[in-house]
Design a protein around this motif. Sequence first.
Motif, short mmCIF file in Angstrom:
data_model
loop_
_atom_site.label_atom_id
_atom_site.label_comp_id
_atom_site.label_asym_id
_atom_site.label_seq_id
_atom_site.Cartn_x
_atom_site.Cartn_y
_atom_site.Cartn_z
N GLU A 37 0.82 -1.21 0.00
CA GLU A 37 0.00 0.00 0.00
C GLU A 37 0.85 1.26 0.00
O GLU A 37 0.41 2.31 -0.47
N ASN A 38 2.06 1.16 0.52
CA ASN A 38 2.91 2.34 0.62
C ASN A 38 4.06 2.32 -0.38
O ASN A 38 5.04 3.05 -0.22
N ALA A 39 3.92 1.50 -1.41
CA ALA A 39 4.99 1.41 -2.42
C ALA A 39 5.19 2.73 -3.15
O ALA A 39 6.30 3.00 -3.65
N TYR A 40 4.14 3.57 -3.21
CA TYR A 40 4.24 4.86 -3.90
C TYR A 40 5.31 5.77 -3.27
O TYR A 40 5.80 6.70 -3.92
N LEU A 41 5.65 5.52 -2.02
CA LEU A 41 6.63 6.35 -1.34
C LEU A 41 8.01 6.26 -1.99
O LEU A 41 8.84 7.16 -1.81
N MET A 42 8.27 5.18 -2.70
CA MET A 42 9.57 5.01 -3.33
C MET A 42 9.87 6.15 -4.30
O MET A 42 11.03 6.50 -4.52
N ASP A 43 8.82 6.75 -4.89
CA ASP A 43 9.00 7.86 -5.82
C ASP A 43 8.51 9.19 -5.26
O ASP A 43 9.06 10.24 -5.58
N ASP A 44 7.48 9.14 -4.39
CA ASP A 44 6.86 10.38 -3.92
C ASP A 44 7.51 10.95 -2.67
O ASP A 44 7.36 12.15 -2.40
N ASN A 45 8.21 10.14 -1.89
CA ASN A 45 8.81 10.63 -0.65
C ASN A 45 10.29 10.92 -0.88
O ASN A 45 11.04 10.04 -1.30
#
Length: 760
Positions: free
Chosen positions: A248-256
Amino acid sequence: MGEHQKKVQQQLEDRNVTYYPRLISFVGNTGAGKSSLIEVLIRHLWDSGIKDGDLHGILVPVVGNSTDTLPTSSDIHLYHDPIEAKTYPESPLLFADCEGFGAANHSAAANSRAKSMKNIGKEAPDHVQQDATKLGEWTKNAFDTAMRFIKRKLNWPDSNTDRSKAVEELFPRLVYNISDVVVYVVAETNLKSMGMVLEKLVKWSQKAEMSSVNRTSLPSLVILINQCDPAKTKEWRSDETTDQILKENAYLMDDNKTIRNRKDELANFNLPHKSIKDILDNSYAAVKFLRLPTAKEIPQLRSQFQELYVMIDSLTKNAHNSRRENNMLLSPEQLHHLYQLTFDHFSKSTTSPFDFMKAFFTVHTSPAELWGNFFELLQATFEAVKHGNSTSSHEPFADELIAAAVPLICSTIAMDSHRRQFPGTLPFIFRGDTSELPSSNLKVQDGSYEKTVERALQEFANSTLPCGYTSPGSAGKEKRICVNVRKAHSNGQGSHQDADGIRFGSGSFDPSFENEFQAKWGYALARGVFSLHTAKLPDLWDLHRKAIRDLHDLAPEVNLQRLPSCIWCMRNFPTERLPCGHWICSSCVVGIGRRSKDDGRVFIVELCDQHPGGGKELVPPLEFLDLPKTVGRRLLSLDEGGVRGILQLKLLAAVQDELGKEIPIQDCFDLIGGTGIGGINALGLGISGWDVSKAIKEFNRLVPGAFVKQDSQIFAFLLRRQKAPYSLDGLIRSIQNAIGQDLELPMTTSLVRLPHSFYK
């Protein structure tokens, strides 16, 4: 830690069992429920087979209100699992309850101290209040001074660091370096902000990585999501929860930004970086997520706590197995010392890395065996030589290390074989080969000096010799050398770190420096052993002492205080203290000492070899009376007792009458000491040299001035104890009058005080 050891040993039939605790540290924001979780784990509330009697007398955390903004308890508190201690006494579980993050700047304990100081006057009795009023500001200053011995100060460059910031900066570094498992507790209400939690964990992983070098094992990380609503939760098993949250938090790899930068950093080192799990796995042995329901869901709560307990048990056992393979397990006393070293290090700086291997050998004493002494010698020489090497390469000081240490090891072996009267020539004795002896085919290689040296060298290579990896360097940049040792590369991290803890490469241990060192070592050792094969006493003693002096000339800063045995023989326990402060065994005193012309039993040591510049002349020299092994040390201990101290002098006078006047009573003892009035009598007899009749006269003269009544109650107020009955000033004056002329004499003198005429 010592208190927990006592509690565990009280529960065991075998009180002498050696055990190695496993530590689980609970961290998280204030109000997340850390203390409650530890209490449930200690009480084993999910296990209906646990009876109240099994938990009698245990300590549990104080549980607070989740809505409080102040932490319920301050600092770090330790609790032990009584059930696990009985089941697995060799490796009990210890739970560390850490002060919560994000709290106010005053802890509960700090508030309590402030309250105690504020009310100290009105809570005291009337006469104490009066004394306190008289003392005024002095009392406050005395109290503040006393508190500085209790509270530990952070000596960070930023003087404006408040407690909240200190906790968030200090605790992650502490628990990472001392824990087998770190449990981060998150309230379910914060689940939507899991991205912030993961970002914080990634930041911590960066800080943790740079906070230490030479780590031999990594802690595991468990993220507990507490007080979950069963109606909204579908996944409860740890594996499924871990996969779900990370997905669910895989998006953090690019957004954080923090996570993205960490991903790029790992990519530069060709380390796994495709997912958040890859990033966390780089700094932790394992990463697990687990949900815990609200207290209303009893069946589910029991099931989850049981899974948590099994998980913690398994992860800590994995950590222990890893340490056992590397011979890095520590006893409770050693762990306690390690924790102190860790705190002392990070209380001074959060930027310089903590050298885990160096701290380990500070708390872990090598066995008092020949190989252990050789290992300690190599380590101490390595540190001294490395300290004097300013280049960015390992090679320059390899030759210096070998030149300083090898001759001493060879001469020690030659001396030891001569003392033990081994037959044959030294090269054959070194290898444990007796084939040169007539009618003997016995092979003793397994117990040979060669195997002893190999064992010391192998331990030294694994735990002290650094990795040979060096950065290529570029224009304007210095080369970097890896400071991690072989054992540190076996923890799965596979990183090359410089002296500042900064990673500059990845990969396995580079043995190039170790291989070069061992090749030079083997040649120097063989040459050194062969050069001594014809040496006999007393020339052998001269060569051996020269090797000790040469060591201190080539490595002036070498510190051999950690050697558990005498440095001259590396076999015996040192019992005699030289005037310069170094210790030596009685056998070596006889070996290096000059026999007295007046008494053949007295040996005089005039030079200590453990100093640069050819040794140090001892003034006064050590005089040693070589007594038979069956004769022990003769001690006279004089007890306290005030005016009743006259009785001990009367008893000594009766003994003196039986002996006769020719032999002073104090000359019948090797050491005289005492407490209270007995200590004063000991000073008179031992330092001032009074005979017993003079001691009795001085005692009668001293008593009237020494025992003067004391009527001030100020000290009773400050020390919370009954007031001292006698005036300290009167006692000091009486002692000065009695032995004032001898105040400059040393408190201890030579053990040999017998007059030469006694032996004639």
